[in-house]
Design a protein around this motif. Structure first.
Motif, PDB file in Angstrom:
ATOM      1  N   PHE A 111       0.823  -1.077   0.123  1.00 41.43           N
ATOM      2  CA  PHE A 111       0.070  -0.022  -0.144  1.00 41.43           C
ATOM      3  C   PHE A 111       0.917   1.333  -0.060  1.00 41.43           C
ATOM      4  CE2 PHE A 111      -2.885  -3.093   2.243  1.00 41.43           C
ATOM      5  CZ  PHE A 111      -3.841  -3.117   1.262  1.00 41.43           C
TER       6      PHE A 111
ATOM      7  N   LEU B  62       4.172   1.049   2.050  1.00 37.98           N
ATOM      8  CA  LEU B  62       4.022   0.113   3.280  1.00 37.98           C
ATOM      9  C   LEU B  62       3.929  -1.277   2.287  1.00 37.98           C
ATOM     10  CD1 LEU B  62       3.891  -0.436   6.087  1.00 37.98           C
ATOM     11  CD2 LEU B  62       1.314  -0.356   5.861  1.00 37.98           C
TER      12      LEU B  62
ATOM     13  N   VAL C 240       3.201  -4.798   2.718  1.00 38.86           N
ATOM     14  CA  VAL C 240       2.241  -5.451   3.575  1.00 38.86           C
ATOM     15  C   VAL C 240       2.641  -6.890   3.282  1.00 38.86           C
ATOM     16  CG1 VAL C 240       0.026  -6.061   4.474  1.00 38.86           C
ATOM     17  CG2 VAL C 240       0.776  -3.696   3.681  1.00 38.86           C
TER      18      VAL C 240
ATOM     19  N   PRO D 255       0.257 -11.669  14.842  1.00 44.11           N
ATOM     20  CA  PRO D 255      -0.090 -10.203  15.555  1.00 44.11           C
ATOM     21  C   PRO D 255      -0.855  -9.218  14.690  1.00 44.11           C
ATOM     22  CG  PRO D 255       2.231 -10.504  14.960  1.00 44.11           C
ATOM     23  CD  PRO D 255       1.622 -11.760  14.805  1.00 44.11           C
ATOM     24  N   SER D 256      -1.301  -7.995  15.086  1.00 43.86           N
ATOM     25  CA  SER D 256      -2.113  -7.304  14.490  1.00 43.86           C
ATOM     26  C   SER D 256      -1.234  -6.436  13.539  1.00 43.86           C
ATOM     27  CB  SER D 256      -2.449  -6.135  15.445  1.00 43.86           C
ATOM     28  OG  SER D 256      -3.479  -5.273  14.855  1.00 43.86           O
ATOM     29  N   GLY D 257      -1.622  -6.302  12.415  1.00 42.78           N
ATOM     30  CA  GLY D 257      -0.623  -5.640  11.177  1.00 42.78           C
ATOM     31  C   GLY D 257       0.069  -6.263  10.450  1.00 42.78           C
ATOM     32  N   SER D 258       0.045  -7.752  10.976  1.00 38.73           N
ATOM     33  CA  SER D 258       1.012  -8.827  10.089  1.00 38.73           C
ATOM     34  C   SER D 258       0.561  -8.913   8.654  1.00 38.73           C
ATOM     35  CB  SER D 258       0.935  -9.888  11.047  1.00 38.73           C
ATOM     36  OG  SER D 258      -0.035 -10.634  11.208  1.00 38.73           O
ATOM     37  N   GLY D 259      -0.478  -8.686   8.366  1.00 41.75           N
ATOM     38  CA  GLY D 259      -1.000  -8.815   6.911  1.00 41.75           C
ATOM     39  C   GLY D 259      -1.812 -10.010   6.624  1.00 41.75           C
ATOM     40  N   LYS D 260      -2.758 -10.484   7.710  1.00 41.61           N
ATOM     41  CA  LYS D 260      -3.607 -11.415   7.717  1.00 41.61           C
ATOM     42  C   LYS D 260      -4.790 -11.084   6.835  1.00 41.61           C
ATOM     43  CE  LYS D 260      -4.296 -11.763  12.095  1.00 41.61           C
ATOM     44  NZ  LYS D 260      -3.678 -10.454  12.678  1.00 41.61           N
ATOM     45  N   THR D 261      -5.364 -10.082   7.127  1.00 41.32           N
ATOM     46  CA  THR D 261      -6.657  -9.465   6.403  1.00 41.32           C
ATOM     47  C   THR D 261      -6.043  -9.276   4.933  1.00 41.32           C
ATOM     48  OG1 THR D 261      -7.581  -8.645   8.215  1.00 41.32           O
ATOM     49  CG2 THR D 261      -8.289  -7.631   6.191  1.00 41.32           C
ATOM     50  N   THR D 262      -5.049  -8.791   4.607  1.00 42.84           N
ATOM     51  CA  THR D 262      -4.576  -8.413   3.325  1.00 42.84           C
ATOM     52  C   THR D 262      -4.452  -9.897   2.317  1.00 42.84           C
ATOM     53  OG1 THR D 262      -3.732  -6.512   4.412  1.00 42.84           O
ATOM     54  CG2 THR D 262      -3.186  -7.120   2.162  1.00 42.84           C
TER      55      THR D 262
ATOM     56  N   GLU E 283      -8.555  -7.073  -2.611  1.00 38.34           N
ATOM     57  CA  GLU E 283      -7.235  -6.503  -2.990  1.00 38.34           C
ATOM     58  C   GLU E 283      -6.513  -7.146  -3.943  1.00 38.34           C
ATOM     59  OE1 GLU E 283      -6.555  -3.788  -1.663  1.00 38.34           O
ATOM     60  OE2 GLU E 283      -7.804  -3.836   0.323  1.00 38.34           O
TER      61      GLU E 283
ATOM     62  N   GLU F  46     -11.714 -13.189  10.914  1.00 36.17           N
ATOM     63  CA  GLU F  46     -12.205 -12.841  12.121  1.00 36.17           C
ATOM     64  C   GLU F  46     -13.563 -12.857  12.461  1.00 36.17           C
ATOM     65  OE1 GLU F  46      -9.748 -10.383  14.553  1.00 36.17           O
ATOM     66  OE2 GLU F  46      -7.997  -9.963  13.459  1.00 36.17           O
TER      67      GLU F  46
ATOM     68  N   HIS G  33      -8.490 -15.141  16.157  1.00 36.52           N
ATOM     69  CA  HIS G  33      -7.779 -15.308  17.554  1.00 36.52           C
ATOM     70  C   HIS G  33      -8.188 -16.481  18.485  1.00 36.52           C
ATOM     71  CE1 HIS G  33      -5.189 -11.729  16.308  1.00 36.52           C
ATOM     72  NE2 HIS G  33      -6.542 -11.271  15.783  1.00 36.52           N
TER      73      HIS G  33
HETATM   74  N1  LIG Z   1      -6.473  -0.238   2.258  1.00 32.36           N
HETATM   75  C1  LIG Z   1      -5.214   0.189   2.935  1.00 32.36           C
HETATM   76  N2  LIG Z   1      -4.462   1.157   2.691  1.00 32.36           N
HETATM   77  C2  LIG Z   1      -3.244   1.292   3.523  1.00 32.36           C
HETATM   78  N3  LIG Z   1      -2.717   0.536   4.266  1.00 32.36           N
HETATM   79  C3  LIG Z   1      -3.438  -0.695   4.477  1.00 32.36           C
HETATM   80  C4  LIG Z   1      -4.645  -0.882   3.862  1.00 32.36           C
HETATM   81  N4  LIG Z   1      -5.047  -2.143   4.449  1.00 32.36           N
HETATM   82  C5  LIG Z   1      -4.157  -2.436   5.496  1.00 32.36           C
HETATM   83  N5  LIG Z   1      -3.054  -1.688   5.385  1.00 32.36           N
HETATM   84  C6  LIG Z   1      -1.889  -1.698   6.265  1.00 32.36           C
HETATM   85  O1  LIG Z   1      -1.459  -2.891   6.018  1.00 32.36           O
HETATM   86  C7  LIG Z   1      -0.988  -3.395   7.213  1.00 32.36           C
HETATM   87  C8  LIG Z   1      -1.506  -4.998   7.593  1.00 32.36           C
HETATM   88  O2  LIG Z   1      -2.920  -4.866   7.356  1.00 32.36           O
HETATM   89  P1  LIG Z   1      -3.952  -6.285   7.649  1.00 32.36           P
HETATM   90  O3  LIG Z   1      -5.232  -5.443   7.998  1.00 32.36           O
HETATM   91  O4  LIG Z   1      -3.901  -7.069   6.702  1.00 32.36           O
HETATM   92  O5  LIG Z   1      -3.285  -6.652   9.029  1.00 32.36           O
HETATM   93  P2  LIG Z   1      -3.987  -7.806  10.028  1.00 32.36           P
HETATM   94  O6  LIG Z   1      -2.968  -8.984  10.199  1.00 32.36           O
HETATM   95  O7  LIG Z   1      -5.150  -8.422   9.475  1.00 32.36           O
HETATM   96  O8  LIG Z   1      -4.394  -7.196  11.074  1.00 32.36           O
HETATM   97  P3  LIG Z   1      -5.447  -7.276  12.488  1.00 32.36           P
HETATM   98  O9  LIG Z   1      -5.096  -8.298  13.325  1.00 32.36           O
HETATM   99  O10 LIG Z   1      -5.227  -5.916  13.270  1.00 32.36           O
HETATM  100  O11 LIG Z   1      -6.420  -7.151  11.789  1.00 32.36           O
HETATM  101  C9  LIG Z   1      -1.262  -2.727   8.397  1.00 32.36           C
HETATM  102  O12 LIG Z   1      -0.269  -2.058   8.911  1.00 32.36           O
HETATM  103  C10 LIG Z   1      -2.397  -1.760   7.677  1.00 32.36           C
HETATM  104  O13 LIG Z   1      -2.407  -0.572   8.359  1.00 32.36           O
END
Ligand SMILES: Nc1ncnc2c1ncn2[C@@H]1O[C@H](COP(=O)(O)OP(=O)(O)OP(=O)(O)O)[C@@H](O)[C@H]1O
Ligand SMILES: [Mg+2]
Lengths: 227, 248
Positions: free
Chosen positions: B11, B14, B16, B35-42, B51, B168, B200
């Motif tokens: 992104f 960044l 991801v 952990p949060s922000g590790s990219g799981k959702t992405t 995406e 989640e 989680h």
């Molecule tokens: N659309 C976007 N634009 C910019 N940055 C993004 C976008 N989506 C996610 N990010 C960034 O990418 C990184 C990974 O996000 P992601 O949501 O994949 O994490 P996650 O592992 O699912 O975290 P969580 O456990 O908090 O849900 C984070 O730093 C987030 O801020």
């Protein structure tokens, strides 16, 4: 103090004029409002779709239209259409001229409302639609618009009530709607104060009934939109 | 069933996802933790192209796509991939203007254009499966979070996807409602649905997962069976994460 004679005269004028003025409202004001509102919303709707289509010429056209009609006074638009256009060979009767002017104006203002409503639907709704393989157009038609319409009901209701009052401008191009009728009677009875209060009262009657209908409609729909 | 090689997603500046390689077998349940922000959702969102990855390749079912950030993907190709996947969202994202039943019928009738009667029967049987047959005509706002999420699962299932993705699915729920949703997911897993679940809920991962994937800072730091990952991991980052979760 008013003399008894004067009071009687005024009461007589008011009761004689009440139904003619009300009738002008029911025959012209209300139809003019309803027709232009429905057409205006449709126009607004297509303008919003054009604006959100991403297709350059349509976007430009939508922006241009809204720019013109929001940026100039309604009264001036009405005058151009009714008094100006005959000089280029387009002569319109008062009522159709009023319908066209009010529709274009309502369309431009309602466009903003509808566009904002569409944009207010959370991204998650688009994504949920995409996740069941809907195309953008299907998502728009089946998921986003039905909710956007519900979101638009309160602000559109407000513009509807404004429109009822704004139609009094049609008097300036000789449409014998509510206000014009009041004016006519005022000018022969020489009781402008009381007649215009009566006119105001009848407008108040209309907008109160409409506000009531509006709030019923709102209550019916306010829960079926994603927050 | 799913094969990912060198998947990358950025992104702006960044990074991801920094080159994910992963394969998931048909009929298996993969649980992604981290952990949060590790990219799981992405990562999950890349699987149904909510995406679009910048680079790498993705094979889902019979369909393989090579990503190239310099080219725009055709929407027909995106839709073809999406037909293979169903998604269950953290915040349910049900359609609030439609009843529970209509939410489930929407995809099959509008997208697949199947006959109404068939779609309805199918939707009712899905409602029964998630235990909500008696709520068919209720609107989402009339349902509890747990019930909404079960409708969300049924809605995704109605498209008969090859893979179900869960992001989640229980983390927006009150604790007492988590169980009913996990139960539905467990049943699906046992019936042989292919599933990728970000969660989680470690107990769920232990009990149901065939494969546990630990993500950290945009890479897969470790993966294996639940026994391997939860039982005797040697990975320092995994250990640290698991300890942190356990102490909550
Ligand atoms: N659309 C976007 N634009 C910019 N940055 C993004 C976008 N989506 C996610 N990010 C960034 O990418 C990184 C990974 O996000 P992601 O949501 O994949 O994490 P996650 O592992 O699912 O975290 P969580 O456990 O908090 O849900 C984070 O730093 C987030 O801020
Ligand atoms: Mg996440």
């Amino acid at each position: 103090m008013m003399t008894d004679d004067r009071t009687h005269r005024i009461i007589g004028i008011l009761s004689d004029s009440f139904f003619p003025i009300l009738k002008a409202g029911l025959y012209y004001t209300i139809p003019l409002t309803l027709i232009t509102f429905v057409l205006g919303i449709l126009l607004a709707f297509f303008t919003a779709i054009a604006r959100l289509s991403g297709f350059r010429p349509l976007v430009a056209l939508a922006k241009f239209y809204v720019w013109i009609f929001r940026g100039t006074p309604l009264l001036v638009q009405i005058f151009i259409l009714f008094y100006g256009f005959p000089s280029i060979g387009i002569t319109l009767d008062p009522f159709p001229a009023a319908v066209i002017a009010f529709t274009l104006n309502t369309g431009a203002y309602s466009y903003e409302i509808i566009r904002a409503a569409i944009l207010s639907i959370p991204k998650g709704q688009w994504e949920a639609a995409a996740s069941i393989s809907m195309t953008k157009a299907q998502a728009m038609r089946r998921i986003i618009l039905p909710q956007a319409i519900r979101v638009s009901i309160p602000p559109l209701g407000n513009s509807f009530i404004s429109l009822v009052k704004d139609t009094s401008l049609a008097a300036t191009i000789t449409v014998t709607e509510l206000f014009q009728k009041g004016q006519e009677i005022a000018s022969v009875t020489y009781e402008p104060l009381w007649l215009y209060i009566e006119v105001a009262f009848i407008y108040l009657l209309f907008s109160t009934v409409l506000s009531f209908l509006q709030s019923r409609l709102e209550r019916r729909y306010d829960r079926s939109v994603a927050k | 069933m799913i094969n990912i090689t060198n998947l990358q997603k950025r992104f702006n500046d960044l990074e991801v996802l920094k080159g994910i390689d992963l394969s998931i077998q048909k009929g298996k349940t993969a649980v992604i933790i981290g952990p949060s922000g590790s990219g799981k959702t992405t990562l999950l969102r890349c699987l149904n192209l909510l995406e679009i990855p910048d680079q790498g390749s993705l094979k889902i079912g019979e369909h393989t796509i090579q990503f190239d950030e310099t080219k725009k993907m055709k929407s027909s190709e995106i839709e073809r991939v999406r037909k293979q996947t169903g998604m269950v969202f953290q915040s349910y994202n049900l359609f609030p203007h439609l009843t529970a039943l209509q939410n489930i019928m929407e995809g099959p009738s509008v997208v697949l254009k199947l006959p109404k009667e068939i779609v309805r029967k199918k939707a009712l049987s899905l409602l029964e499966k998630v235990g909500l047959l008696d709520r068919a005509d209720m609107y989402p706002h009339q349902l509890s979070g747990g019930q909404q999420q079960r409708i969300g699962i049924a809605r995704a299932m109605a498209m008969e996807p090859a893979v179900l993705l869960f992001d989640e699915p229980t983390s927006a729920l009150d604790p007492e409602l988590v169980g009913e949703v996990l139960k539905v997911m467990k049943d699906l897993s046992e019936e042989g649905m292919t599933m990728v679940v970000v969660t989680h809920e470690m107990q769920f991962a232990r009990d149901v997962a065939d494969q546990v994937i630990f993500m950290d800072k945009g890479v897969i730091a470790e993966q294996g069976t639940p026994e391997e990952v939860f039982g005797n991991t040697k990975n320092a980052r995994t250990l640290q994460f698991l300890n942190k979760i356990a102490s909550r």
